[in-house]
Design a protein around this motif. Structure first.
Motif, PDB file in Angstrom:
ATOM      1  N   ALA A 182       9.058  16.467 -12.371  1.00 17.14           N
ATOM      2  CA  ALA A 182       9.949  15.518 -13.091  1.00 17.14           C
ATOM      3  C   ALA A 182      10.393  16.110 -14.632  1.00 17.14           C
ATOM      4  O   ALA A 182      11.400  16.116 -15.070  1.00 17.14           O
ATOM      5  N   VAL A 183       9.240  16.881 -15.283  1.00 18.04           N
ATOM      6  CA  VAL A 183       9.571  17.321 -16.577  1.00 18.04           C
ATOM      7  C   VAL A 183      10.164  18.711 -16.336  1.00 18.04           C
ATOM      8  O   VAL A 183      11.078  18.838 -17.417  1.00 18.04           O
ATOM      9  N   THR A 184       9.819  19.334 -15.475  1.00 19.60           N
ATOM     10  CA  THR A 184      10.527  20.845 -15.431  1.00 19.60           C
ATOM     11  C   THR A 184      12.145  20.560 -14.979  1.00 19.60           C
ATOM     12  O   THR A 184      12.795  21.186 -15.424  1.00 19.60           O
ATOM     13  N   THR A 185      12.367  19.542 -14.105  1.00 23.14           N
ATOM     14  CA  THR A 185      13.734  19.237 -13.923  1.00 23.14           C
ATOM     15  C   THR A 185      14.383  18.647 -15.034  1.00 23.14           C
ATOM     16  O   THR A 185      15.696  19.053 -15.522  1.00 23.14           O
ATOM     17  N   ALA A 186      13.753  18.036 -15.928  1.00 21.21           N
ATOM     18  CA  ALA A 186      14.528  17.365 -17.271  1.00 21.21           C
ATOM     19  C   ALA A 186      14.859  18.416 -18.323  1.00 21.21           C
ATOM     20  O   ALA A 186      15.660  18.552 -19.070  1.00 21.21           O
ATOM     21  N   GLY A 221      13.581  17.615 -24.650  1.00 22.77           N
ATOM     22  CA  GLY A 221      12.854  17.120 -25.955  1.00 22.77           C
ATOM     23  C   GLY A 221      12.564  15.712 -25.689  1.00 22.77           C
ATOM     24  O   GLY A 221      11.558  15.159 -26.239  1.00 22.77           O
ATOM     25  N   GLU A 222      13.227  14.953 -24.811  1.00 25.60           N
ATOM     26  CA  GLU A 222      12.654  13.615 -24.503  1.00 25.60           C
ATOM     27  C   GLU A 222      11.383  13.446 -23.825  1.00 25.60           C
ATOM     28  O   GLU A 222      10.553  12.522 -23.810  1.00 25.60           O
ATOM     29  N   GLU A 239       5.244  13.731 -23.021  1.00 32.33           N
ATOM     30  CA  GLU A 239       4.683  13.671 -21.599  1.00 32.33           C
ATOM     31  C   GLU A 239       4.229  15.144 -21.087  1.00 32.33           C
ATOM     32  O   GLU A 239       2.907  15.220 -20.471  1.00 32.33           O
ATOM     33  N   VAL A 240       4.762  16.146 -21.595  1.00 39.60           N
ATOM     34  CA  VAL A 240       4.307  17.513 -21.240  1.00 39.60           C
ATOM     35  C   VAL A 240       2.984  17.739 -21.831  1.00 39.60           C
ATOM     36  O   VAL A 240       1.910  18.197 -21.571  1.00 39.60           O
ATOM     37  N   GLU A 241       2.856  17.339 -23.130  1.00 37.61           N
ATOM     38  CA  GLU A 241       1.581  17.433 -24.189  1.00 37.61           C
ATOM     39  C   GLU A 241       0.475  16.573 -23.375  1.00 37.61           C
ATOM     40  O   GLU A 241      -0.724  17.206 -23.261  1.00 37.61           O
ATOM     41  N   ALA A 242       0.596  15.390 -22.770  1.00 37.19           N
ATOM     42  CA  ALA A 242      -0.199  14.615 -22.095  1.00 37.19           C
ATOM     43  C   ALA A 242      -0.549  15.561 -20.868  1.00 37.19           C
ATOM     44  O   ALA A 242      -1.797  15.538 -20.442  1.00 37.19           O
ATOM     45  N   ASN A 272       6.460  25.174 -19.802  1.00 36.73           N
ATOM     46  CA  ASN A 272       7.348  23.969 -19.937  1.00 36.73           C
ATOM     47  C   ASN A 272       7.657  23.393 -21.389  1.00 36.73           C
ATOM     48  O   ASN A 272       8.359  23.496 -22.281  1.00 36.73           O
ATOM     49  N   ARG A 273       6.345  23.545 -22.056  1.00 36.43           N
ATOM     50  CA  ARG A 273       6.281  23.092 -23.654  1.00 36.43           C
ATOM     51  C   ARG A 273       6.888  24.446 -24.264  1.00 36.43           C
ATOM     52  O   ARG A 273       7.747  24.059 -25.379  1.00 36.43           O
ATOM     53  N   THR A 274       6.724  25.614 -24.041  1.00 34.87           N
ATOM     54  CA  THR A 274       7.383  26.915 -24.529  1.00 34.87           C
ATOM     55  C   THR A 274       8.916  26.759 -24.529  1.00 34.87           C
ATOM     56  O   THR A 274       9.554  26.776 -25.698  1.00 34.87           O
TER      57      THR A 274
END
Length: 269
Positions: free
Chosen positions: A59-63, A70-71, A75-78, A100-102
């Protein structure tokens, strides 16, 4: 990555279909589908964290690919906090979360933080030599590092990383490294070389890459003093970004800023 021992065949099939949709650029469908899997009652799923972790990562990779990374930063950090406690193959998912965070930090122009995060990814991936996906994660981190260095005006370092690793990259990682290479060449004032490299972008890039070759080309053209061509290319870049990417995608504002600079006659950045 797949934790196959924790997934049913039907779950594997759903993830495979989401993978196909991601490659086809159907980001809205993929993110919605991944979040639906993560939200399904546990009684409907296999035991263990596999579905939650894999669906959350997808989900976050797709976002991020779509352009609203940024949204999902919190979630990535969690996810990183959760995956730091893992061992074995799950460490590969930790590397992906940090990559992803990078990418998000680069998009937010937090370049020093992105540089530090990319360094963590490279160190962690170096410990996972036998796991599938390690080299791809490493190359992705190197592309992110090169972009972070460009953002800090450290073009020589960025050029060395991008040029040195591009020959062994493929697909999206090759695209990202070429983008960093062109950016570094423009930053160094080597505009003819930048324009030549921009001409080597594949014509069938993914939706996530929309507008990137055009921005690179417009920047090089403007550096060469070919203002009318640069303006036309910058307008094309902006149109592609607005048509194909999420409204919050950092590249859209990058294209707007480039177009403003060209039409105002400002010096090349």
């Amino acid at each position: 990555m797949r934790a196959g021992e924790e997934l049913t065949r039907s779950q594997e099939a759903v993830f495979d279909e989401l993978d196909v949709q991601f490659r086809e650029g159907e980001y809205e469908k993929v993110e919605a589908g991944a979040r639906a899997m993560a939200a399904a009652p546990r009684s409907h799923r296999s035991r263990g964290p596999a579905v939650d972790r894999l669906a959350g990562t997808m989900a976050v990779t797709t976002a991020i690919a779509h352009g609203h990374g940024g949204e999902v930063l919190a979630e990535v950090e969690a996810q990183i906090v959760d995956l730091e406690r893992t061992v074995g193959a799950w460490r590969m998912l930790l590397v992906m979360a940090r990559a992803n965070r990078t990418a998000i930090l680069v998009g937010q122009k937090r370049y020093a933080e992105a540089e530090a995060e990319a360094g963590v990814v490279l160190r962690e991936s170096g410990r996972l030599a036998r796991l599938d996906g390690r080299e791809k994660a490493e190359l992705s981190a190197l592309a992110g590092l090169a972009k972070a260095l460009c953002g800090q005006g450290r073009y020589e370092e960025a050029h060395a990383i991008a040029a040195g690793n591009l020959p062994r990259a493929q697909g999206r990682t090759a695209f990202a490294l070429r983008s960093a290479l062109v950016h570094s060449l423009s930053g160094l004032g080597r505009h003819e070389e930048a324009l030549a490299e921009a001409g080597r972008f594949p014509s069938d890039g993914s939706r996530a890459e929309s507008g990137s070759p055009e921005i690179a080309t417009a920047t090089a053209l403007y550096g060469l003093g070919r203002r009318s061509e640069a303006e036309a290319m910058a307008r094309q870049a902006l149109a592609l970004c607005e048509q194909r990417l999420h409204p919050d995608h950092p590249r859209t504002e990058e294209a707007r800023a480039l177009l403003r600079r060209i039409t105002a006659g400002d010096p090349p950045a």
